[in-house]
Design an enzyme around this catalytic site. Structure first.
Site, PDB file in Angstrom:
ATOM      1  N   ASP A   1      -2.381   6.469  -9.098  1.00 41.65           N
ATOM      2  CA  ASP A   1      -3.334   5.870  -8.158  1.00 41.65           C
ATOM      3  C   ASP A   1      -4.772   5.986  -8.660  1.00 41.65           C
ATOM      4  O   ASP A   1      -5.137   6.982  -9.284  1.00 41.65           O
ATOM      5  CB  ASP A   1      -3.197   6.560  -6.794  1.00 41.65           C
ATOM      6  CG  ASP A   1      -3.898   5.772  -5.698  1.00 41.65           C
ATOM      7  OD1 ASP A   1      -4.156   4.562  -5.886  1.00 41.65           O
ATOM      8  OD2 ASP A   1      -4.203   6.367  -4.657  1.00 41.65           O
TER       9      ASP A   1
ATOM     10  N   ASN B   1       3.315  -3.742  -3.123  1.00 36.55           N
ATOM     11  CA  ASN B   1       2.297  -4.209  -4.083  1.00 36.55           C
ATOM     12  C   ASN B   1       2.356  -5.705  -4.372  1.00 36.55           C
ATOM     13  O   ASN B   1       1.422  -6.273  -4.945  1.00 36.55           O
ATOM     14  CB  ASN B   1       2.380  -3.417  -5.399  1.00 36.55           C
ATOM     15  CG  ASN B   1       1.850  -2.000  -5.292  1.00 36.55           C
ATOM     16  OD1 ASN B   1       2.260  -1.101  -6.027  1.00 36.55           O
ATOM     17  ND2 ASN B   1       0.920  -1.769  -4.365  1.00 36.55           N
TER      18      ASN B   1
HETATM   19  C1  FPP Z   1      -2.358   2.023  -7.949  1.00 33.25           C
HETATM   20  O1  FPP Z   1      -3.751   2.061  -8.140  1.00 33.25           O
HETATM   21  C2  FPP Z   1      -1.715   1.526  -9.167  1.00 33.25           C
HETATM   22  C3  FPP Z   1      -0.846   0.471  -9.203  1.00 33.25           C
HETATM   23  C4  FPP Z   1      -0.449  -0.273  -8.002  1.00 33.25           C
HETATM   24  C5  FPP Z   1      -0.291  -0.010 -10.489  1.00 33.25           C
HETATM   25  C6  FPP Z   1       0.010   1.057 -11.517  1.00 33.25           C
HETATM   26  C7  FPP Z   1       0.465   0.395 -12.732  1.00 33.25           C
HETATM   27  C8  FPP Z   1       0.130   0.756 -13.988  1.00 33.25           C
HETATM   28  C9  FPP Z   1      -0.679   1.933 -14.343  1.00 33.25           C
HETATM   29  C10 FPP Z   1       0.637  -0.033 -15.130  1.00 33.25           C
HETATM   30  C11 FPP Z   1       2.108   0.233 -15.263  1.00 33.25           C
HETATM   31  C12 FPP Z   1       2.518   0.265 -16.637  1.00 33.25           C
HETATM   32  C13 FPP Z   1       3.283   1.253 -17.142  1.00 33.25           C
HETATM   33  C14 FPP Z   1       3.597   1.151 -18.572  1.00 33.25           C
HETATM   34  C15 FPP Z   1       3.820   2.381 -16.347  1.00 33.25           C
HETATM   35  P1  FPP Z   1      -4.673   1.101  -7.284  1.00 33.25           P
HETATM   36  O2  FPP Z   1      -4.838  -0.166  -8.009  1.00 33.25           O
HETATM   37  O3  FPP Z   1      -4.116   0.963  -5.895  1.00 33.25           O
HETATM   38  O4  FPP Z   1      -6.006   1.905  -7.281  1.00 33.25           O
HETATM   39  P2  FPP Z   1      -7.119   1.900  -6.143  1.00 33.25           P
HETATM   40  O5  FPP Z   1      -6.563   2.731  -5.011  1.00 33.25           O
HETATM   41  O6  FPP Z   1      -8.267   2.573  -6.824  1.00 33.25           O
HETATM   42  O7  FPP Z   1      -7.406   0.476  -5.770  1.00 33.25           O
END
Ligand code: FPP
Length: 253
Positions: A31, A79
């Site tokens: 996150d 998501n």
């Molecule tokens: C949450 O942070 C993150 C996600 C919904 C996506 C996570 C995906 C990756 C890191 C890429 C996956 C690839 C691999 C190889 C595992 P957010 O976007 O909700 O963060 P925020 O709360 O700051 O908006």
């Protein structure tokens, strides 16, 4: 015990970690990617790209120190509500990682498995996941589970449906269902529950992640955003975990 080179490199918090008693299974909610990007005036997709790099670093380190299982929450059933460009960037990052893994997993003896309803992914991603799964079946090393289109409640409903189907087919009986047999219907069948759940990004909630499996997990929260998360932060999480008194509902002897 003397620290091998790769542990000494990340020393401060490592000094507080007993590497002979690490958790077998660590789960991480990835996150904070979006905020990391926004703070730099970048599009959210840049945060996911940086987050994927951090995942590579942490997964490699977990393999190096002999962790048995690492499970990460990469894409939830909720998501899909994000803008199409963001969803397709995350899917591209997953595809790139799967392609890389197909080249390296046998050499590194690393198993890569996917948890969640992957039938909603593109045919190409499903085929890559199937190939990773097939190769993993021949390997014995560290197992990395990437949760995609995963929801803890959906997993429980899916397991209940499978069990009901087995009852209807006459291969299972409701009165014989135990916690152990129910676990065999989960995506995580055969995998021990995580002892440690890490959530970077400042929020302190489970967000529908591993609802069954985290019943006795120790939670470690940090304000560090996932793309900034380092091996040193992982050491801090290990040290916190090792300072906890785990009683599982009993009392300390
Ligand atoms: C949450 O942070 C993150 C996600 C919904 C996506 C996570 C995906 C990756 C890191 C890429 C996956 C690839 C691999 C190889 C595992 P957010 O976007 O909700 O963060 P925020 O709360 O700051 O908006």
């Amino acid at each position: 015990m003397a620290l091998p080179f790769f542990r000494k490199r990340h020393s401060a918090a490592a000094g507080q970690v007993d590497f002979d008693h690490l958790p077998r299974h660590v789960a991480i909610i990835l996150d904070g990617n979006g905020r990391w990007a926004r703070r730099r005036g970048l599009p959210r997709t840049a945060g996911h790209k940086a987050g994927a790099e951090t995942f590579r670093t942490i997964a490699t380190y977990c393999r190096d120190i002999g962790l048995d299982y690492l499970t990460v929450y990469a894409f939830s059933t909720e998501n899909w509500r994000r803008p199409e460009e963001e969803v397709s960037t995350i899917m591209d990052l997953l595809k790139r990682y799967m392609l890389e893994a197909l080249d390296t997993m046998e050499r590194d003896n690393v198993r890569l498995r996917f948890m969640g309803d992957i039938s909603a992914l593109s045919g190409e991603l499903q085929e890559l996941a199937r190939r990773c799964d097939e190769i993993s079946g021949r390997l014995t090393g560290c197992q990395c589970n990437i949760c995609i289109n995963y929801g803890g409640r959906a997993e429980l409903v899916h397991a209940a449906q499978d069990f009901a189907r087995a009852c209807l087919a006459g291969t299972a009986r409701p009165e014989e269902l135990t916690e152990e047999t129910f676990e065999s219907y989960l995506y995580s069948a055969g995998i021990p529950s995580p002892e440690l759940l890490i959530r970077p990004g400042g929020e302190q909630r489970l967000s529908n992640f591993l609802l069954w499996q985290c019943a006795y997990a120790e939670f470690y929260y940090t304000d560090v955003l996932w793309p900034d998360f380092t091996v040193e932060d992982l050491h801090r999480a290990f040290a916190a975990y090792q300072s906890r008194d785990r009683r599982f509902g009993g009392i300390k002897r």
